[in-house]
Design a protein around this motif. Structure first.
Motif, PDB file in Angstrom:
ATOM      1  N   ASP A  31       0.857  -1.187   0.000  1.00 15.47           N
ATOM      2  CA  ASP A  31       0.000   0.000   0.000  1.00 15.47           C
ATOM      3  C   ASP A  31       0.889   1.231   0.000  1.00 15.47           C
ATOM      4  OD1 ASP A  31      -1.905   1.971   0.385  1.00 15.47           O
ATOM      5  OD2 ASP A  31      -2.946   0.912   1.996  1.00 15.47           O
ATOM      6  N   LEU A  32       0.729   2.092  -0.982  1.00 11.86           N
ATOM      7  CA  LEU A  32       1.562   3.286  -1.074  1.00 11.86           C
ATOM      8  C   LEU A  32       1.231   4.320  -0.006  1.00 11.86           C
ATOM      9  CD1 LEU A  32       2.432   1.938  -3.682  1.00 11.86           C
ATOM     10  CD2 LEU A  32       2.251   4.141  -4.823  1.00 11.86           C
ATOM     11  N   LEU A  33       0.110   4.133   0.687  1.00 13.01           N
ATOM     12  CA  LEU A  33      -0.289   5.076   1.730  1.00 13.01           C
ATOM     13  C   LEU A  33      -0.234   4.415   3.102  1.00 13.01           C
ATOM     14  CD1 LEU A  33      -3.401   6.767   0.091  1.00 13.01           C
ATOM     15  CD2 LEU A  33      -1.008   7.485  -0.034  1.00 13.01           C
ATOM     16  N   THR A  34      -0.090   5.238   4.123  1.00 14.63           N
ATOM     17  CA  THR A  34      -0.269   4.795   5.494  1.00 14.63           C
ATOM     18  C   THR A  34      -1.499   5.503   6.039  1.00 14.63           C
ATOM     19  OG1 THR A  34       0.811   4.519   7.640  1.00 14.63           O
ATOM     20  CG2 THR A  34       1.258   6.567   6.459  1.00 14.63           C
ATOM     21  N   TRP A  35      -2.230   4.879   6.947  1.00 15.63           N
ATOM     22  CA  TRP A  35      -3.572   5.353   7.282  1.00 15.63           C
ATOM     23  C   TRP A  35      -3.746   5.814   8.724  1.00 15.63           C
ATOM     24  CZ3 TRP A  35      -6.842   6.036   3.334  1.00 15.63           C
ATOM     25  CH2 TRP A  35      -6.476   5.435   2.116  1.00 15.63           C
ATOM     26  N   LYS A  36      -2.825   5.500   9.581  1.00 22.42           N
ATOM     27  CA  LYS A  36      -2.958   5.920  10.972  1.00 22.42           C
ATOM     28  C   LYS A  36      -2.871   7.436  11.057  1.00 22.42           C
ATOM     29  CE  LYS A  36      -1.258   4.907  15.611  1.00 22.42           C
ATOM     30  NZ  LYS A  36      -0.294   4.123  16.425  1.00 22.42           N
ATOM     31  N   GLY A  37      -3.911   8.049  11.580  1.00 29.85           N
ATOM     32  CA  GLY A  37      -3.931   9.507  11.682  1.00 29.85           C
ATOM     33  C   GLY A  37      -4.322  10.206  10.399  1.00 29.85           C
ATOM     34  N   GLY A  38      -4.815   9.438   9.421  1.00 27.61           N
ATOM     35  CA  GLY A  38      -5.219  10.018   8.141  1.00 27.61           C
ATOM     36  C   GLY A  38      -4.311   9.561   7.020  1.00 27.61           C
ATOM     37  N   ALA A  39      -4.874   9.480   5.809  1.00 26.15           N
ATOM     38  CA  ALA A  39      -4.128   8.967   4.662  1.00 26.15           C
ATOM     39  C   ALA A  39      -2.963   9.882   4.310  1.00 26.15           C
ATOM     40  CB  ALA A  39      -5.062   8.833   3.463  1.00 26.15           C
ATOM     41  N   ARG A  40      -1.792   9.276   4.139  1.00 26.11           N
ATOM     42  CA  ARG A  40      -0.619  10.034   3.687  1.00 26.11           C
ATOM     43  C   ARG A  40       0.385   9.056   3.075  1.00 26.11           C
ATOM     44  NH1 ARG A  40      -0.098   9.228   9.071  1.00 26.11           N
ATOM     45  NH2 ARG A  40       1.969   8.710   9.906  1.00 26.11           N
ATOM     46  N   PHE A  41       1.309   9.580   2.300  1.00 30.07           N
ATOM     47  CA  PHE A  41       2.322   8.772   1.632  1.00 30.07           C
ATOM     48  C   PHE A  41       3.144   7.994   2.657  1.00 30.07           C
ATOM     49  CE2 PHE A  41       6.569   8.939  -0.760  1.00 30.07           C
ATOM     50  CZ  PHE A  41       6.301   7.761  -1.467  1.00 30.07           C
ATOM     51  N   ALA A  42       3.357   6.711   2.387  1.00 35.45           N
ATOM     52  CA  ALA A  42       4.073   5.855   3.335  1.00 35.45           C
ATOM     53  C   ALA A  42       5.571   6.088   3.333  1.00 35.45           C
ATOM     54  CB  ALA A  42       3.780   4.383   3.027  1.00 35.45           C
ATOM     55  N   GLY A  43       6.103   6.753   2.310  1.00 35.25           N
ATOM     56  CA  GLY A  43       7.538   7.037   2.261  1.00 35.25           C
ATOM     57  C   GLY A  43       8.259   6.153   1.276  1.00 35.25           C
ATOM     58  N   ALA A  44       9.061   6.771   0.417  1.00 29.87           N
ATOM     59  CA  ALA A  44       9.697   6.046  -0.681  1.00 29.87           C
ATOM     60  C   ALA A  44      10.662   4.974  -0.196  1.00 29.87           C
ATOM     61  CB  ALA A  44      10.410   7.039  -1.602  1.00 29.87           C
ATOM     62  N   GLU A  45      11.554   5.310   0.727  1.00 28.06           N
ATOM     63  CA  GLU A  45      12.555   4.339   1.179  1.00 28.06           C
ATOM     64  C   GLU A  45      11.883   3.128   1.819  1.00 28.06           C
ATOM     65  OE1 GLU A  45      15.473   6.173   3.629  1.00 28.06           O
ATOM     66  OE2 GLU A  45      16.172   7.546   2.057  1.00 28.06           O
ATOM     67  N   LYS A  46      10.864   3.377   2.632  1.00 26.72           N
ATOM     68  CA  LYS A  46      10.144   2.278   3.275  1.00 26.72           C
ATOM     69  C   LYS A  46       9.476   1.389   2.234  1.00 26.72           C
ATOM     70  CE  LYS A  46       6.170   1.359   6.277  1.00 26.72           C
ATOM     71  NZ  LYS A  46       5.108   1.985   7.137  1.00 26.72           N
ATOM     72  N   LEU A  47       8.848   1.977   1.244  1.00 28.42           N
ATOM     73  CA  LEU A  47       8.130   1.203   0.242  1.00 28.42           C
ATOM     74  C   LEU A  47       9.065   0.377  -0.633  1.00 28.42           C
ATOM     75  CD1 LEU A  47       5.431   3.838  -0.732  1.00 28.42           C
ATOM     76  CD2 LEU A  47       5.017   1.657   0.423  1.00 28.42           C
ATOM     77  N   VAL A  48      10.191   0.946  -1.009  1.00 31.78           N
ATOM     78  CA  VAL A  48      11.169   0.186  -1.788  1.00 31.78           C
ATOM     79  C   VAL A  48      11.659  -1.013  -0.979  1.00 31.78           C
ATOM     80  CG1 VAL A  48      13.480   0.242  -2.790  1.00 31.78           C
ATOM     81  CG2 VAL A  48      11.892   2.116  -3.220  1.00 31.78           C
ATOM     82  N   ARG A  49      11.952  -0.784   0.293  1.00 36.80           N
ATOM     83  CA  ARG A  49      12.421  -1.883   1.150  1.00 36.80           C
ATOM     84  C   ARG A  49      11.354  -2.961   1.282  1.00 36.80           C
ATOM     85  NH1 ARG A  49      11.278  -2.612   6.272  1.00 36.80           N
ATOM     86  NH2 ARG A  49      10.706  -0.412   6.620  1.00 36.80           N
ATOM     87  N   LEU A  50      10.113  -2.560   1.544  1.00 34.15           N
ATOM     88  CA  LEU A  50       9.047  -3.542   1.709  1.00 34.15           C
ATOM     89  C   LEU A  50       8.790  -4.322   0.427  1.00 34.15           C
ATOM     90  CD1 LEU A  50       6.431  -1.559   3.836  1.00 34.15           C
ATOM     91  CD2 LEU A  50       7.896  -3.443   4.597  1.00 34.15           C
ATOM     92  N   CYS A  51       8.825  -3.637  -0.696  1.00 37.15           N
ATOM     93  CA  CYS A  51       8.598  -4.312  -1.975  1.00 37.15           C
ATOM     94  C   CYS A  51       9.680  -5.361  -2.212  1.00 37.15           C
ATOM     95  CB  CYS A  51       8.571  -3.289  -3.104  1.00 37.15           C
ATOM     96  SG  CYS A  51       7.994  -3.954  -4.680  1.00 37.15           S
ATOM     97  N   ALA A  52      10.930  -4.997  -1.987  1.00 29.55           N
ATOM     98  CA  ALA A  52      12.029  -5.940  -2.172  1.00 29.55           C
ATOM     99  C   ALA A  52      11.918  -7.112  -1.208  1.00 29.55           C
ATOM    100  CB  ALA A  52      13.370  -5.228  -1.999  1.00 29.55           C
ATOM    101  N   GLU A  53      11.618  -6.823   0.053  1.00 29.11           N
ATOM    102  CA  GLU A  53      11.517  -7.882   1.060  1.00 29.11           C
ATOM    103  C   GLU A  53      10.373  -8.847   0.751  1.00 29.11           C
ATOM    104  OE1 GLU A  53      13.261  -5.375   4.909  1.00 29.11           O
ATOM    105  OE2 GLU A  53      11.109  -5.852   4.775  1.00 29.11           O
ATOM    106  N   ARG A  54       9.243  -8.322   0.329  1.00 30.12           N
ATOM    107  CA  ARG A  54       8.077  -9.184   0.086  1.00 30.12           C
ATOM    108  C   ARG A  54       8.232 -10.004  -1.187  1.00 30.12           C
ATOM    109  NH1 ARG A  54       3.795  -4.667   2.520  1.00 30.12           N
ATOM    110  NH2 ARG A  54       4.564  -4.952   4.665  1.00 30.12           N
ATOM    111  N   LEU A  55       8.935  -9.462  -2.165  1.00 32.02           N
ATOM    112  CA  LEU A  55       9.260 -10.265  -3.341  1.00 32.02           C
ATOM    113  C   LEU A  55      10.288 -11.337  -2.992  1.00 32.02           C
ATOM    114  CD1 LEU A  55       9.327  -7.534  -6.115  1.00 32.02           C
ATOM    115  CD2 LEU A  55       7.693  -9.424  -5.923  1.00 32.02           C
TER     116      LEU A  55
END
Length: 260
Positions: free
Chosen positions: A176-200
């Protein structure tokens, strides 16, 4: 500038093993034409990536039907995003529409109404796939989906976390490109790249279901410029890499067995 090298290296490992990572893209909460939707579909077209739009039936505006007919192209598929995206949780419970304080029969009656609305508006683009709001569905509702003719269920997370009942496919989203706690906002590029690589990597090494396509999740109505920029760069990388394959909607929701 965000470094995508970890993700590129992970995809290179798939390529070295002679394997393909099957990916798909789901966008939630569509209900009307908008500049954000125009931008979303333009990104799909630019990168030649199929797009599955989860549409809220009770909020459907005629402008969306017209837009999809005129601008959607061949690779935009419509899924059902609950009925009205309204919370019916029991007191103290987490937000849920497909369950909660109502009997399953009442929920399924709404689902049937929503199905008829989407089928009428989008015809053969529409697939009878339930995407429950908040990615939550309670057992009695999920168990009623196959008898109501639903082909698949799509929530968030690896399939073993929320197994679909027998006779119903489960094809989930995982990033998910967004994080939702406290309202929808961008989850952060570095975090998303890391999560995508880890989950693949988890898929490649068999730590999660390697037969399930890996799902990118967006919410076009909630994107800021940082989210749009990251999405474009992510799609550019994934669409160009020879280890990535983007199955069509027919392949996603018709095949009973798939291999990565």
């Amino acid at each position: 500038m965000t470094d995508f090298s970890d993700l590129s290296r992970e995809l290179d490992r798939w390529l070295d093993m002679g394997r393909k990572a099957n990916l798909w893209w789901r966008d939630d909460d569509a209900c009307r034409a908008s500049p954000a939707l125009t931008r979303l579909v333009a990104a799909a077209r630019r990168h030649h990536v199929p797009l599955a739009l989860a549409v809220i039936p009770a909020r459907l505006d005629g402008s969306l039907e017209t837009f999809i007919e005129e601008e959607g192209g061949a690779d935009v598929t419509i899924l059902q995003h609950g009925f009205a995206h309204e919370n019916h949780a029991a007191a103290g419970g987490r937000a849920v529409e497909c369950g909660g304080a109502r009997p399953a029969e009442a929920v399924m009656a709404e689902c049937a109404e929503g199905h008829r609305s989407l089928r009428s508006a989008f015809g053969r683009r529409f697939r009878k796939v339930m995407v429950p709001p908040w990615n939550r569905i309670e057992g009695p509702v999920a168990e009623a989906l196959p008898a109501a003719g639903y082909e698949a269920l799509s929530v968030f997370g690896p399939r073993p976390v929320a197994l679909a009942p027998e006779g119903l496919m489960e094809v989930n989203a995982h990033l998910d490109l967004l994080t939702w706690k406290g309202g929808a906002r961008f989850a952060g590029a570095e975090k998303l790249v890391r999560l995508c690589a880890e989950r693949l990597e988890d898929r490649r090494l068999g730590r999660s279901d390697s037969a399930e396509p890996f799902g990118i999740l967006t919410h076009h109505l909630d994107h800021d410029e940082a989210t749009w920029d990251f999405l474009d760069r992510l799609l550019a990388l994934l669409a160009a890499h020879p280890a990535v394959r983007w199955p069509s909607a027919a392949e996603l929701f018709d095949a009973k067995e798939r291999a990565t």
